[in-house]
Design a protein around this motif. Sequence first.
Motif, PDB file in Angstrom:
ATOM      1  N   ILE A 183     -38.783  55.856  24.402  1.00 24.35           N
ATOM      2  CA  ILE A 183     -40.190  56.280  24.334  1.00 24.35           C
ATOM      3  C   ILE A 183     -40.363  57.796  24.377  1.00 24.35           C
ATOM      4  N   THR A 184     -39.317  58.554  24.760  1.00 26.91           N
ATOM      5  CA  THR A 184     -39.463  60.013  24.877  1.00 26.91           C
ATOM      6  C   THR A 184     -38.931  60.712  23.638  1.00 26.91           C
ATOM      7  N   ILE A 209     -43.544  62.919  25.751  1.00 25.81           N
ATOM      8  CA  ILE A 209     -44.075  61.856  24.894  1.00 25.81           C
ATOM      9  C   ILE A 209     -45.202  62.470  24.075  1.00 25.81           C
ATOM     10  N   LYS A 388     -44.817  52.355  25.899  1.00 26.11           N
ATOM     11  CA  LYS A 388     -45.315  53.682  25.512  1.00 26.11           C
ATOM     12  C   LYS A 388     -46.815  53.646  25.252  1.00 26.11           C
TER      13      LYS A 388
END
Length: 765
Positions: A183-184, A209, A388
């Motif tokens: 998600i990053t 993010i 996310k």
Amino acid sequence: MASLTRPPASLPGAAASDLFGSSGGGGGGGARGLSLRALGRARLGGAAVGTRRRGAGGAGAAGAVVAKLRKVKKHEYPWPDDPDPNVKGGVLSHLSPFKPLKEKPKPVTLEFEKPLVELEKKIMDVRKMANETGLDFSDQIALLESKYQQALKDLYTHLTPIQRVNIARHPNRPTFLDHVFSITDKFVELHGDRAGYDDPAIVTGIGTIDGERYMFMGHQKGRNTKENIQRNFGMPTPHGYRKALRMMYYADHHGFPIITFIDTPGAYADLKSEELGQGEAIAHNLRTMFGLKVPIVSIVIGEGGSGGALAIGCANKLLMLENAVFYVASPEACAAILWKTAKASPKAAEKLKITATELCKLQVADGIIPEPLGGAHADPSWTSQQIKIAVVEAMNELKKMDTQELLKHRMLKFRKIGGFQEGIPVDPKRKVNMKMKEEPLLGKISDAELESEVEKLKQKIVKAKESSAEASDSGLDELMEKLKKEVDHEYSEAIKALGLDERMSTLREELVKAKQQEQPLHPILMDKIDKLKKEFNERLPGAPNYDSLKSKLDMLNELSKVKNAEKVASQKEEINRKLKEVLERPDLKEKVEALNAEIEDSGATSPEDVDEGLKLKLINLKKEIDMEMANVLESFGLHVEAIKPTSRDISPQTSVPELSAKLGNLNKEINNKIEEVVHSTDLKNLMEMLKMEIVNAGKAPDSSSKSKIDALQQQIKQRLFEAINSTELRKKHEELTAEISEGPMWEEMATSLGIVSFLRMQLGK
């Protein structure tokens, strides 16, 4: 005295050990410009040292430096020789020891997923057959795949709490770092608590993010046995919580929102962790998180166990994956405490309310993040994207709040959990203590104790009657139940003492077998039961516990009479109250007064002087009152027939005592007829069958048992009704009814009403 001096200047290209020199004074035994390796081989200033050992004076002194090299394992530094600058997450991600697994994890099938595995195997077999034979099995494969998808959907949309616990603990379930790297955009792991140790069970770091910086921290489990041992199976020590605390302060200082991932069975509870202050570390985190001035979002991605999870879970928003669980004690531990066996864990999981759905209802969790069918391990990438989306949405909402509003929001989230009510009386029958109450041993209570309890209860009932208070029957019912258990125990002991227990067991088995076959009791079996019952009754006085049994039976019968008397008295009082209300009705009172005034105006001094018109009015008024009173009695379940006069001449001299005698005789004849029918073999067999059905059915009979019991009861009622509905009894009843309905005096007729109602009630039964 010898001394070590720092070199005046650094020489380019020289090793650090070569630049470290020493010098000696006085005796010139010093050395300068020697490497540490050379110093390690030879002692400096040997003569000076020897002189000092001999105690000789002089300015000479010596010193020695020894450095020993030991062979160690080459450190596996995470930075590669040729780092890729364009790697996802940035070049610093090369520093993370979390690398893709060399081998794909083996599939793990949970117990409830075995039917799906069988379908998968069938699909694989059909595909293999199609490849080997070259035939077209696409329709069969499509049908099987459709069945598989439907079975998968049905299974995962109706999961039980314990099944969700097993999914949350699945070995292949994606971990904290799996989700973070998905998600990053960039992520850098930060290590250490600055107090002596870097706990690998908790991972912290800064990541971005969509260009926004966040502080990430979470429990990290292993993906295989080796990693689980290294990560301590995701159970942090105090160092891990202090590392998280350090990063919380860091994020608060720099204004980074915090995202925590919870996935732990609980804090590590070994002796060393307790000595290092496990409880204090968790408590410190709890206190600190409520004062942080940045938004905090927590996601439960697996299992969240007790304080070990809550230490990084005091957030503004608590989100849970669909198959995650959050609990104060594991289902196995709860079952072991409450039910003394871990096998009761499915029941414990249901009672604990630990699933995401239940916790959202209780307002402990604030949202549910969906998982793919089959769990998060079925599609980790899709699950990470759902996380996310949920995190970004929650953060956008929290970033709109100012600092005070954010702190208040976090405080109120936990303040609203649970609830209580004041001023509501506690039900005395409610089980306050969760431990099962130990039942007293039967047969251990002496007769004297039971007699004392019975006497106290009777005195209590008498006092309640004297004070005109409503006596509570809870004590009476409880004591009667206690006596029933004691009587049953005494009967069992008597059967054993008389040597009839084996025959009793055999008959019981035969009865159970007959019930399973759903057949009426065989006459031979009924004969066996009658013989055993007769033999037991004959030999019972010779049983060693006969006196105790008789005493307890007498006490039980006495209490039964008291209970019946209370019930009858209560019903009688209620009936009298209703009848009084009928007689005091304004419309009836007005009619009676008007009729009395007409009788006085007519000048009649006796019933014979009343003219026919007034007599007709009297009869009509009596019929109206009769009907009203009959309605009252029928409302209590008493069957009352309307009284119809006959054309036969009634003697005006028939008095109430004579009618009472006739009623008594008729009642006696009815009772004799009932006794005769009850003692008949046919009815006795029906009653025995009814008793056996009731005993076999137990406290919660099924529909089949209920229908059998109702049918037997109906047959018994029919036999009794046929007995008391004979032509002779009906004729006497009609004659007596006519005499009562056309009695000479109003008062006598009113008095007779209760007697007639009683008679009708007896006939109705």
